[in-house]
Design an enzyme around this catalytic site. Structure first.
Site, mmCIF file in Angstrom:
data_model
loop_
_atom_site.group_PDB
_atom_site.id
_atom_site.type_symbol
_atom_site.label_atom_id
_atom_site.label_comp_id
_atom_site.label_asym_id
_atom_site.label_seq_id
_atom_site.Cartn_x
_atom_site.Cartn_y
_atom_site.Cartn_z
ATOM 1 N N ARG A 15 0.996 -1.459 -0.201
ATOM 2 C CA ARG A 15 0.340 -0.565 0.112
ATOM 3 C C ARG A 15 0.689 1.351 0.118
ATOM 4 O O ARG A 15 2.284 1.359 -0.261
ATOM 5 C CB ARG A 15 -0.807 -0.062 0.815
ATOM 6 N N TYR A 150 11.290 7.980 15.213
ATOM 7 C CA TYR A 150 11.742 8.303 13.777
ATOM 8 C C TYR A 150 12.914 8.936 12.941
ATOM 9 O O TYR A 150 13.455 8.903 12.204
ATOM 10 C CB TYR A 150 10.316 8.335 13.144
HETATM 11 P P1 NAI Z 1 2.029 3.145 5.064
HETATM 12 O O1 NAI Z 1 1.986 2.248 6.611
HETATM 13 O O2 NAI Z 1 0.605 2.976 4.287
HETATM 14 O O3 NAI Z 1 2.812 1.900 4.537
HETATM 15 C C1 NAI Z 1 3.710 1.276 4.836
HETATM 16 C C2 NAI Z 1 3.809 -0.391 4.373
HETATM 17 O O4 NAI Z 1 5.644 -0.624 4.263
HETATM 18 C C3 NAI Z 1 3.091 -1.155 4.354
HETATM 19 O O5 NAI Z 1 2.429 -1.815 4.082
HETATM 20 C C4 NAI Z 1 3.040 -2.001 5.936
HETATM 21 O O6 NAI Z 1 1.693 -3.225 5.641
HETATM 22 C C5 NAI Z 1 4.433 -2.073 5.497
HETATM 23 N N1 NAI Z 1 5.627 -2.910 6.260
HETATM 24 C C6 NAI Z 1 5.508 -2.468 7.657
HETATM 25 N N2 NAI Z 1 6.869 -3.539 8.264
HETATM 26 C C7 NAI Z 1 7.000 -3.679 8.126
HETATM 27 C C8 NAI Z 1 8.184 -4.637 7.624
HETATM 28 N N3 NAI Z 1 8.564 -5.060 9.092
HETATM 29 N N4 NAI Z 1 8.609 -5.581 6.822
HETATM 30 C C9 NAI Z 1 7.815 -4.932 5.650
HETATM 31 N N5 NAI Z 1 6.819 -4.526 5.572
HETATM 32 C C10 NAI Z 1 6.932 -3.972 5.637
HETATM 33 O O7 NAI Z 1 2.841 3.552 5.264
HETATM 34 P P2 NAI Z 1 4.008 5.209 4.191
HETATM 35 O O8 NAI Z 1 3.582 6.689 3.722
HETATM 36 O O9 NAI Z 1 3.292 4.029 2.315
HETATM 37 O O10 NAI Z 1 5.627 4.563 4.101
HETATM 38 C C11 NAI Z 1 6.211 4.805 2.693
HETATM 39 C C12 NAI Z 1 7.858 4.593 3.401
HETATM 40 O O11 NAI Z 1 7.762 6.098 2.919
HETATM 41 C C13 NAI Z 1 8.710 4.604 4.881
HETATM 42 O O12 NAI Z 1 9.482 4.349 5.113
HETATM 43 C C14 NAI Z 1 8.065 5.954 5.307
HETATM 44 O O13 NAI Z 1 9.024 6.496 6.558
HETATM 45 C C15 NAI Z 1 8.311 7.019 4.200
HETATM 46 N N6 NAI Z 1 7.778 8.500 4.878
HETATM 47 C C16 NAI Z 1 6.348 8.370 4.312
HETATM 48 C C17 NAI Z 1 5.627 9.745 4.570
HETATM 49 C C18 NAI Z 1 4.084 9.989 5.221
HETATM 50 O O14 NAI Z 1 4.236 11.104 4.814
HETATM 51 N N7 NAI Z 1 3.574 8.932 4.634
HETATM 52 C C19 NAI Z 1 6.425 10.988 4.396
HETATM 53 C C20 NAI Z 1 8.255 10.700 4.617
HETATM 54 C C21 NAI Z 1 8.700 9.479 4.864
#
Ligand code: NAI
Length: 250
Positions: A15, A150
């Site tokens: 996702r 974080y």
């Molecule tokens: P999200 O929460 O929508 O998706 C994260 C995904 O990572 C999920 O599918 C989850 O199942 C998976 N995940 C969690 N733990 C895991 C593990 N141990 N092994 C494998 N998969 C795992 O988060 P989003 O927003 O898509 O974030 C993606 C990346 O972007 C992250 O590294 C986050 O820190 C970074 N990010 C997000 C921001 C935001 O505002 N959404 C801003 C800046 C960076």
């Protein structure tokens, strides 16, 4: 077809940003393998985005990394792009965050990138030109009282990226590593750090902090990842690409 000939493994791609990257990369001719700890959801989306089944990958596990890299290599006949995207956020100040929260954040957000780069580099180098893209955050450069773990983990990803880039430049030919630093992106993760249950209210509050007046879309990040995965960025390594609507320039 900016990514013709590219073969990418993306973590946390069931996702959010990871899925958005998978879709846009596939649109540009990339062969993509979706991985996630949530393999049921990963499998469901893989059917829409990829010609391959999803792979279960908990990014904190060294064993799971070796198996996933090997399997992705078999499925795509090599791997030359790694997107280290999986991540979590556990809000808490240095005083309120417990040790388990600190350790879990470090494992999922930072150790995972070390494990992933270590596991992938031999395969990437055999399939060069190759590119590692680490999804860090603007939180690697701007602190928040409530993001102690974080902030620290993402700052670690920022500098680990540079170390990996220098190592890869010396040890291999045409293997690059860069980081991407988004501010708030419209995914499930922002709901975890906002205070009310109303998604729209939360998003407009966050948007008011951003000079461009909005939070990022998943595609805002995915376009940067397409560029970094492609040969268009072939002289770029060890760099950080900020996608923050201007917040860090204030
Ligand atoms: P999200 O929460 O929508 O998706 C994260 C995904 O990572 C999920 O599918 C989850 O199942 C998976 N995940 C969690 N733990 C895991 C593990 N141990 N092994 C494998 N998969 C795992 O988060 P989003 O927003 O898509 O974030 C993606 C990346 O972007 C992250 O590294 C986050 O820190 C970074 N990010 C997000 C921001 C935001 O505002 N959404 C801003 C800046 C960076």
């Amino acid at each position: 077809m900016r990514l013709a000939g590219k073969k990418a493994l993306i973590t946390g791609a069931a996702r959010g940003i990871g899925l958005g990257c998978a879709k846009l990369m596939a649109d540009h001719g990339c062969d993509v393998v979706i991985t996630d700890i949530d393999v049921a959801e990963a499998d469901r989306v893989a059917q829409q985005v990829s010609s391959h089944p999803a792979i279960e990958l908990d990014v904190t596990s060294k064993l799971a990394w070796s198996a996933a890299i090997e399997r992705a290599g078999d499925l795509m006949n090599g791997v030359n792009v790694l997107v280290n995207n999986a991540g979590i956020i556990i809000p808490g100040t240095v005083e309120s965050l417990d040790e388990a929260g600190w350790d879990h954040t470090m494992n999922v957000d930072l150790k995972s990138v070390y494990l992933g780069c270590q596991a992938a580099l031999p395969v990437l180098s055999r399939n060069a030109p190759a590119s590692i893209i680490n999804i860090a955050s603007i939180s690697s450069m701007i602190a928040s009282a409530n993001f102690a773990a974080y902030n620290a983990a993402k700052a670690g990803v920022h500098m680990l990226t540079k170390s990996v880039a220098l190592h890869a430049a010396r040890a291999y030919t045409d293997v690059r590593c860069n980081s991407v630093h988004p501010a708030f992106v419209d995914t499930d993760m922002v709901d975890q750090v906002t205070k009310t249950d109303d998604r729209e209210v939360n998003r407009s509050k966050l948007a008011r902090q951003i000079p461009l007046g909005r939070i990022a879309t998943v595609d805002d990040v995915a376009w940067a990842v397409v560029y970094l995965a492609s040969n268009e960025s072939s002289f770029m390594t060890g760099s950080e690409l900020k996608l923050d609507g201007g917040i860090s320039t204030m």
